[in-house]
Motif scaffolding. Structure first.
Motif, PDB file in Angstrom:
ATOM      1  N   UNK A 276      15.389  73.934  14.132  1.00  0.00           N
ATOM      2  CA  UNK A 276      15.813  73.846  15.524  1.00  0.00           C
ATOM      3  C   UNK A 276      16.818  72.711  15.691  1.00  0.00           C
ATOM      4  N   UNK A 277      17.600  72.778  16.755  1.00  0.00           N
ATOM      5  CA  UNK A 277      18.580  71.728  17.023  1.00  0.00           C
ATOM      6  C   UNK A 277      17.880  70.408  17.331  1.00  0.00           C
ATOM      7  N   UNK A 278      18.687  69.363  17.515  1.00  0.00           N
ATOM      8  CA  UNK A 278      18.113  68.044  17.742  1.00  0.00           C
ATOM      9  C   UNK A 278      17.340  67.977  19.045  1.00  0.00           C
ATOM     10  N   UNK A 279      17.680  68.840  20.004  1.00  0.00           N
ATOM     11  CA  UNK A 279      16.958  68.879  21.272  1.00  0.00           C
ATOM     12  C   UNK A 279      16.698  70.330  21.645  1.00  0.00           C
ATOM     13  N   UNK A 280      15.434  70.676  21.864  1.00  0.00           N
ATOM     14  CA  UNK A 280      15.062  72.054  22.187  1.00  0.00           C
ATOM     15  C   UNK A 280      14.145  72.069  23.394  1.00  0.00           C
TER      16      UNK A 280
END
Length: 481
Positions: A171-175
């Motif tokens: 997943x991206x750095x912020x989900x």
């Protein structure tokens, strides 16, 4: 809280000790940290099941916990003694070996080194985060750049295993995680899904988990207005990408290759795989095609409700939770082809992907005259009677090589009843939206039961304007209205 720290350190040293995981979960639960507690209980597995369902004396649990804490405390004290011995040796070296101080270092350097070593020796050791690397803190109100969204079953969205699955999936750095309600085996893709949590990856492999469920986390979550607005936009985009992705898969299944351009999916009848396009489809066509060409998975890797991932979607569900395809290309959330399911018992027609219901409409049927089985949408026709107010309404979708179809009606009062000769009748607004969403080649499964009664129709409908080249003036349809 001190017990929690020692137990955390113990399970790090002994990750296979399920009893230790269970006791750590109990500590978190007692301190109101439900998300962490759920994760520990998942790790405890059968121990959690056995102890929660049986009447184990509290004294027995306390005795076992005291034993674990004593072992960890002794290990901790041994570590402190070792570090203090190192400090003493370092100070001795500073006194008796002044020439070892590097050239250019001021007189305070030795004192500074001693101070740092002393602090390291006296400080209590902070255990690393849970295996997910997740800890719950108050997150900033504004999302970080590169925010991604995903959706999971509401029973999975707050679990530690869900966070672990997100991190494993890259997943991206912020989900941001949206929560879908469960109805039997289905997850419901409702309009304006509520924000369940955010996971922000920080340095050293750690992650910050912020719950937005006030009741579940027993906390005061940050204001979610801006994130909720972005979430609604993400949902609308994922519906459009699901339609485009499903059309590509249907085209490849029929033609043996992916469509070379968006125009190949939007030709005049009978080449109208799609009922229409949107600006997002035009923008994303090349990247979505690249993912499909690279061999990206066509079926979801896990249930969005997290059954295969110990409560995690992550709803990779009908879709794939913030996953990426080859070359860093991002997959659409819904990676399973769209399917139509008709429930003769409840008079419902659903558009699904994997285990997620995206739409659930009320329909008119013909009772025993409506056949059961699996069909495929072949002809997709605008104004099948040559006008939009005929007996088949403004849209018609033929089921395989048969006289049955899904179509509109000039008898709207028959919706929800068994008054047709076997076809599936829909209201005008519903059939026009369905026509726009499901491509030619979509599978249709008709049976009794299986769908929830709750309707799933958003106020903000999918764009359903169809070009005028999707009529068929060369054929008169004789469907069993």
């Amino acid at each position: 809280m001190k017990n929690s720290q020692h137990l955390k350190a113990y399970v790090q040293m002994h990750p296979d000790n399920k009893m230790a995981w269970y006791l750590l979960g109990k500590e978190y639960y007692k301190n109101g940290q439900q998300g962490k507690a759920n994760y520990c209980f998942n790790q405890a597995g059968e121990v959690y099941e056995a102890f929660e369902r049986s009447k184990v004396p509290a004294d027995m649990l306390r005795e076992y916990e005291d034993g674990l804490l004593k072992v960890e405390h002794e290990r901790h004290q041994a570590g402190l003694r070792k570090r203090r011995l190192l400090v003493a040796l370092a100070l001795t070296l500073l006194v008796f070996l002044p020439s070892a101080v590097p050239a250019g270092t001021d007189a305070g350097s030795g004192a500074a080194l001693a101070s740092l070593l002393s602090e390291a020796a006296d400080a209590s050791v902070e255990p690393a985060a849970d295996k997910t690397g997740a800890e719950q803190v108050n997150a900033p109100e504004e999302p970080e750049p590169g925010l991604a969204f995903t959706a999971m079953g509401s029973d999975a969205a707050a679990s530690g295993a869900a966070i672990a699955q997100l991190l494993r999936d890259g997943a991206r750095s912020a989900t941001a995680i949206l929560a879908m309600e469960r109805s039997g085996k289905w997850l419901l893709w409702k309009e304006k899904l509520p924000l369940a949590a955010t996971v922000v990856q920080s340095g050293k492999g750690r992650a910050v988990y912020q719950s937005y469920d006030k009741a579940g986390c027993r906390c005061e979550p940050p204001e979610a207005g801006a994130l909720q607005q972005q979430a609604g936009q993400w949902q609308r985009q994922q519906e459009q990408l699901a339609v485009l992705w499903s059309a590509m898969l249907a085209y490849r299944s029929s033609e043996g290759s992916l469509p070379p351009s968006l125009a190949a999916l939007t030709g005049a009848f009978p080449g109208n795989w799609l009922g229409g396009t949107t600006p997002l489809m035009k923008e994303k066509f090349a990247s979505v095609r690249n993912v499909a060409a690279a061999g990206a998975a066509q079926q979801p890797a896990a249930d969005p409700g997290g059954k295969e991932t110990a409560s995690g979607s992550g709803e990779a569900a009908g879709g794939n939770a913030a996953a990426a395809g080859s070359g860093g290309q991002e997959l659409p959330f819904f990676t399973g082809p769209l399917t139509i399911i008709v429930d003769k018992q409840n008079h419902r027609l659903a558009v699904t992907s994997g285990s997620v219901i995206i739409r659930n409409y009320k329909v008119g049927l013909g009772g025993a005259r409506t056949p059961e089985g699996t069909f495929t949408i072949t002809d997709k026709v605008v104004n099948p009677n040559g006008r939009d107010n005929g007996e088949f309404g403004s849209r018609g979708m033929q089921l395989s090589d048969s006289n049955y179809a899904i179509h509109g009606t000039d008898e709207p009062e028959s919706i929800g009843k068994d008054e047709s000769l076997g076809c599936i009748r829909m209201s005008r607004e519903d059939v026009e939206e369905l026509f726009a969403m499901v491509p030619m080649g979509t599978k249709v499964q008709i049976s009794k039961g299986g769908l929830p009664e709750e309707l799933l129709v958003p106020a903000d409908r999918y764009p359903s304007e169809a070009p005028g080249n999707q009529t068929n003036p060369n054929k008169v349809y004789h469907w069993l209205n």
